[in-house]
Design a protein around this motif. Structure first.
Motif, PDB file in Angstrom:
ATOM      1  N   SER A 187      29.408  47.207  52.959  1.00 52.49           N
ATOM      2  CA  SER A 187      29.035  46.641  51.528  1.00 52.49           C
ATOM      3  C   SER A 187      28.911  45.182  51.594  1.00 52.49           C
ATOM      4  O   SER A 187      29.362  44.517  52.797  1.00 52.49           O
ATOM      5  N   GLY A 188      28.533  44.493  50.500  1.00 50.85           N
ATOM      6  CA  GLY A 188      28.646  43.044  50.442  1.00 50.85           C
ATOM      7  C   GLY A 188      30.175  42.522  50.554  1.00 50.85           C
ATOM      8  O   GLY A 188      30.215  41.386  51.016  1.00 50.85           O
ATOM      9  N   ALA A 189      30.937  43.422  50.218  1.00 54.56           N
ATOM     10  CA  ALA A 189      32.320  42.991  50.126  1.00 54.56           C
ATOM     11  C   ALA A 189      32.822  42.876  51.647  1.00 54.56           C
ATOM     12  O   ALA A 189      33.959  42.088  51.958  1.00 54.56           O
ATOM     13  N   ASP A 190      32.260  43.281  52.700  1.00 50.81           N
ATOM     14  CA  ASP A 190      32.581  43.182  54.090  1.00 50.81           C
ATOM     15  C   ASP A 190      32.220  41.957  54.684  1.00 50.81           C
ATOM     16  O   ASP A 190      32.443  41.619  55.619  1.00 50.81           O
ATOM     17  N   THR A 222      26.314  47.689  65.725  1.00 53.73           N
ATOM     18  CA  THR A 222      27.232  46.759  64.842  1.00 53.73           C
ATOM     19  C   THR A 222      28.298  47.537  64.122  1.00 53.73           C
ATOM     20  O   THR A 222      28.586  48.502  64.194  1.00 53.73           O
ATOM     21  N   ASP A 223      29.177  46.642  63.536  1.00 51.95           N
ATOM     22  CA  ASP A 223      30.193  47.193  62.503  1.00 51.95           C
ATOM     23  C   ASP A 223      30.239  46.228  61.643  1.00 51.95           C
ATOM     24  O   ASP A 223      29.755  44.963  61.651  1.00 51.95           O
ATOM     25  N   SER A 224      31.140  46.368  60.509  1.00 53.43           N
ATOM     26  CA  SER A 224      31.519  45.369  59.438  1.00 53.43           C
ATOM     27  C   SER A 224      32.238  44.318  60.031  1.00 53.43           C
ATOM     28  O   SER A 224      31.742  43.095  59.503  1.00 53.43           O
ATOM     29  N   GLN A 225      32.863  44.237  61.001  1.00 53.68           N
ATOM     30  CA  GLN A 225      33.588  42.961  61.601  1.00 53.68           C
ATOM     31  C   GLN A 225      32.607  42.104  62.282  1.00 53.68           C
ATOM     32  O   GLN A 225      32.609  40.829  61.987  1.00 53.68           O
ATOM     33  N   LEU A 226      31.480  42.686  62.935  1.00 51.87           N
ATOM     34  CA  LEU A 226      30.621  41.906  63.488  1.00 51.87           C
ATOM     35  C   LEU A 226      29.535  41.073  62.591  1.00 51.87           C
ATOM     36  O   LEU A 226      29.063  40.242  62.832  1.00 51.87           O
ATOM     37  N   MET A 227      29.517  42.025  61.603  1.00 49.68           N
ATOM     38  CA  MET A 227      28.392  41.484  60.437  1.00 49.68           C
ATOM     39  C   MET A 227      28.952  40.280  59.944  1.00 49.68           C
ATOM     40  O   MET A 227      28.413  39.361  59.439  1.00 49.68           O
ATOM     41  N   MET A 228      30.395  40.454  59.752  1.00 50.65           N
ATOM     42  CA  MET A 228      31.141  39.202  59.043  1.00 50.65           C
ATOM     43  C   MET A 228      31.141  38.135  59.910  1.00 50.65           C
ATOM     44  O   MET A 228      30.998  36.852  59.260  1.00 50.65           O
ATOM     45  N   LEU A 229      31.057  38.006  61.235  1.00 48.53           N
ATOM     46  CA  LEU A 229      31.179  37.081  62.085  1.00 48.53           C
ATOM     47  C   LEU A 229      29.998  36.343  62.128  1.00 48.53           C
ATOM     48  O   LEU A 229      29.636  35.289  62.153  1.00 48.53           O
ATOM     49  N   ARG A 230      28.685  37.249  62.210  1.00 46.35           N
ATOM     50  CA  ARG A 230      27.358  36.858  62.057  1.00 46.35           C
ATOM     51  C   ARG A 230      27.049  35.972  60.734  1.00 46.35           C
ATOM     52  O   ARG A 230      26.711  34.980  60.889  1.00 46.35           O
ATOM     53  N   ASP A 261      25.107  31.822  49.388  1.00 46.99           N
ATOM     54  CA  ASP A 261      24.368  32.788  49.961  1.00 46.99           C
ATOM     55  C   ASP A 261      25.374  34.068  50.215  1.00 46.99           C
ATOM     56  O   ASP A 261      24.825  35.143  50.441  1.00 46.99           O
ATOM     57  N   TYR A 262      26.663  33.755  50.159  1.00 49.63           N
ATOM     58  CA  TYR A 262      27.538  34.872  50.190  1.00 49.63           C
ATOM     59  C   TYR A 262      27.420  35.881  49.061  1.00 49.63           C
ATOM     60  O   TYR A 262      27.231  37.129  48.982  1.00 49.63           O
ATOM     61  N   VAL A 263      27.390  35.553  47.720  1.00 52.11           N
ATOM     62  CA  VAL A 263      26.960  35.907  46.645  1.00 52.11           C
ATOM     63  C   VAL A 263      25.606  36.942  46.686  1.00 52.11           C
ATOM     64  O   VAL A 263      25.784  37.940  46.391  1.00 52.11           O
ATOM     65  N   LEU A 264      24.643  35.879  47.153  1.00 52.23           N
ATOM     66  CA  LEU A 264      23.349  36.706  46.879  1.00 52.23           C
ATOM     67  C   LEU A 264      23.090  37.741  48.126  1.00 52.23           C
ATOM     68  O   LEU A 264      22.622  38.718  47.815  1.00 52.23           O
ATOM     69  N   CYS A 265      23.724  37.519  49.360  1.00 56.80           N
ATOM     70  CA  CYS A 265      23.334  38.300  50.255  1.00 56.80           C
ATOM     71  C   CYS A 265      24.439  39.643  50.073  1.00 56.80           C
ATOM     72  O   CYS A 265      24.013  40.591  50.469  1.00 56.80           O
ATOM     73  N   GLY A 266      25.297  39.295  49.605  1.00 50.82           N
ATOM     74  CA  GLY A 266      26.110  40.441  49.135  1.00 50.82           C
ATOM     75  C   GLY A 266      25.393  41.393  48.145  1.00 50.82           C
ATOM     76  O   GLY A 266      25.744  42.652  48.384  1.00 50.82           O
ATOM     77  N   LYS A 267      25.088  40.852  47.278  1.00 50.12           N
ATOM     78  CA  LYS A 267      24.047  41.759  46.354  1.00 50.12           C
ATOM     79  C   LYS A 267      23.042  42.398  46.988  1.00 50.12           C
ATOM     80  O   LYS A 267      22.574  43.640  46.850  1.00 50.12           O
ATOM     81  N   LEU A 268      22.264  41.795  48.117  1.00 48.22           N
ATOM     82  CA  LEU A 268      21.262  42.259  48.674  1.00 48.22           C
ATOM     83  C   LEU A 268      21.744  43.672  49.723  1.00 48.22           C
ATOM     84  O   LEU A 268      21.208  44.558  49.737  1.00 48.22           O
TER      85      LEU A 268
END
Length: 385
Positions: free
Chosen positions: A235-238, A205-213, A287-294
């Motif tokens: 990171s969560g910012a991605d 994977t890469d950060s772009q694919l993670m963002m799309l998923r 979910d974006y906030v919480l998943c970013g923290k995780l």
């Protein structure tokens, strides 16, 4: 003499039909199944987003054009018998050119970067055609078998097979890029489930694919339930298209999903805060906030923010419950704390089984392999790596 001419004509027709069928089938399937998403990215980028690629129509038109090119080459060279397959070389070179699609930094799409190699191959092909024309009278006897299973037909099929392997080797086989392109074409159609399915079993994977998923999961309300079933990088910012936009889908579609677009690049925490401060945040922001923290492995920050977005233990997605179990064991949360309020006995038992399993293996690759095999789809696996 008439008999020999009929045999020659029949053998030539058989060889041509077999070669044509093999080429048409390979070209269409290659373009339709393997190359369609990258061609969609290339067309979208090169047209400035004005036109969109249709995989069925595109594969059909390109295959037809390449076949017409072969017919023209055959009409000029008149190569037959064991060298007839050489008339397909220009078509395969063109197909290889269309398969050499790459995306560089900044989402710059390049097509045919190795064009010079194709030029060299074309020059070598001209030499091979000249030599074949010289050797044609001695190529093979007209009295030899010329049917479907003849040596003449199989010689041509072997040549076609080599050309097919050349196209496969020349084309871009980067799995992550294909996953990204396919996920984006699915998201453009509104097919979130297909975007979630692509690359499901892969660890690449890469950060772009993670963002799309994450975007597809969020639209389905499954981000906290399934995000860590996929490999996670960055990171969560991605999760946000703050620094790099997607290849095809407008970044604005993600910003709109969250409630607003930042005027200038900023860190993810500030962006979420401003959305909530201006009452623009949609339910997806939670979910974006919480998943970013995780993703950042910030369990303390996650536990602190969890009550703000989720009020009851029964409502918690699986990854959030896994994170709380992990938090309780790592930080020994006191009874009555926020973490204990969301206690999950079933997951506690699973976590104990995990510890018992890992205790059987020494530190190292064997332990990681067992963790991957049994607990890959959990937050515990991500946190431990």
């Amino acid at each position: 003499m008439i008999y020999n001419n009929n045999v020659l004509r029949h053998g030539t027709v058989t060889t041509r039909i077999v070669c044509a069928v093999c080429f048409l089938v390979f070209s269409f399937l290659w373009l339709f199944w393997f190359q369609a998403d990258l061609l969609a990215v290339a067309q979208h980028t090169l047209s400035g987003g004005v036109t969109h690629y249709n995989r069925t129509m595109g594969a059909s038109i390109i295959t037809l054009v390449l076949f017409l090119l072969q017919l023209a080459v055959h009409a000029i060279t008149r190569l037959s018998r064991r060298t007839h397959a050489l008339t397909y070389v220009p078509s395969f070179l063109a197909l290889a050119f269309l398969s050499d699609i790459n995306v560089c930094s900044g989402n710059v799409v390049e097509v045919g970067r190795l064009w010079w190699l194709l030029v060299i191959m074309f020059v070598l092909w001209i030499g091979a055609v000249w030599l074949a024309k010289q050797m044609l009278p001695f190529n093979d006897s007209d009295k030899q078998p010329t049917g479907l299973f003849s040596a003449r037909t199989w010689m041509n099929l072997v040549q076609l097979a080599v050309m097919m392997l050349f196209v496969a080797a020349f084309g871009n086989t980067n799995a992550v890029l294909h996953f990204r392109a396919h996920a984006e074409t699915a998201l453009l159609r509104g097919d979130n489930k297909e975007a979630m399915r692509v690359g499901w079993e892969s660890l690449e994977t890469d950060s772009q694919l993670m963002m799309l998923r994450a975007f597809a999961l969020s639209r389905e309300g499954l981000m906290g339930e399934k995000l860590f079933c996929y490999p996670i990088v960055g990171s969560g910012a991605d999760l946000l298209p703050m620094n790099e936009a997607p290849l095809m889908i407008p970044a604005d579609s993600i910003w709109k999903h969250l409630g607003g677009k930042p005027a200038n690049p900023m860190n993810d925490g500030k962006f979420y805060h401003l959305l909530e401060l201006d009452s623009l945040a949609t339910p997806a922001v939670a979910d974006y906030v919480l998943c970013g923290k995780l993703i950042d492995r910030d369990l303390k920050g996650f536990v602190k923010l969890l009550p703000k977005y989720y009020g009851q233990a029964s409502m918690l997605p699986r990854h959030y419950r896994e994170a709380l179990v992990l938090y309780n064991h790592l930080y020994a949360a006191k009874p009555g704390s926020v973490a204990h309020y969301y206690e999950d006995e079933a997951l506690e038992q699973e976590y104990k089984q995990l510890q018992e399993l890992l205790a059987q293996y020494p530190e190292g690759s064997e332990k990681k392999l067992k963790m991957l095999e049994v607990y890959r789809n959990t937050y515990w696996y991500y946190y431990s790596n």
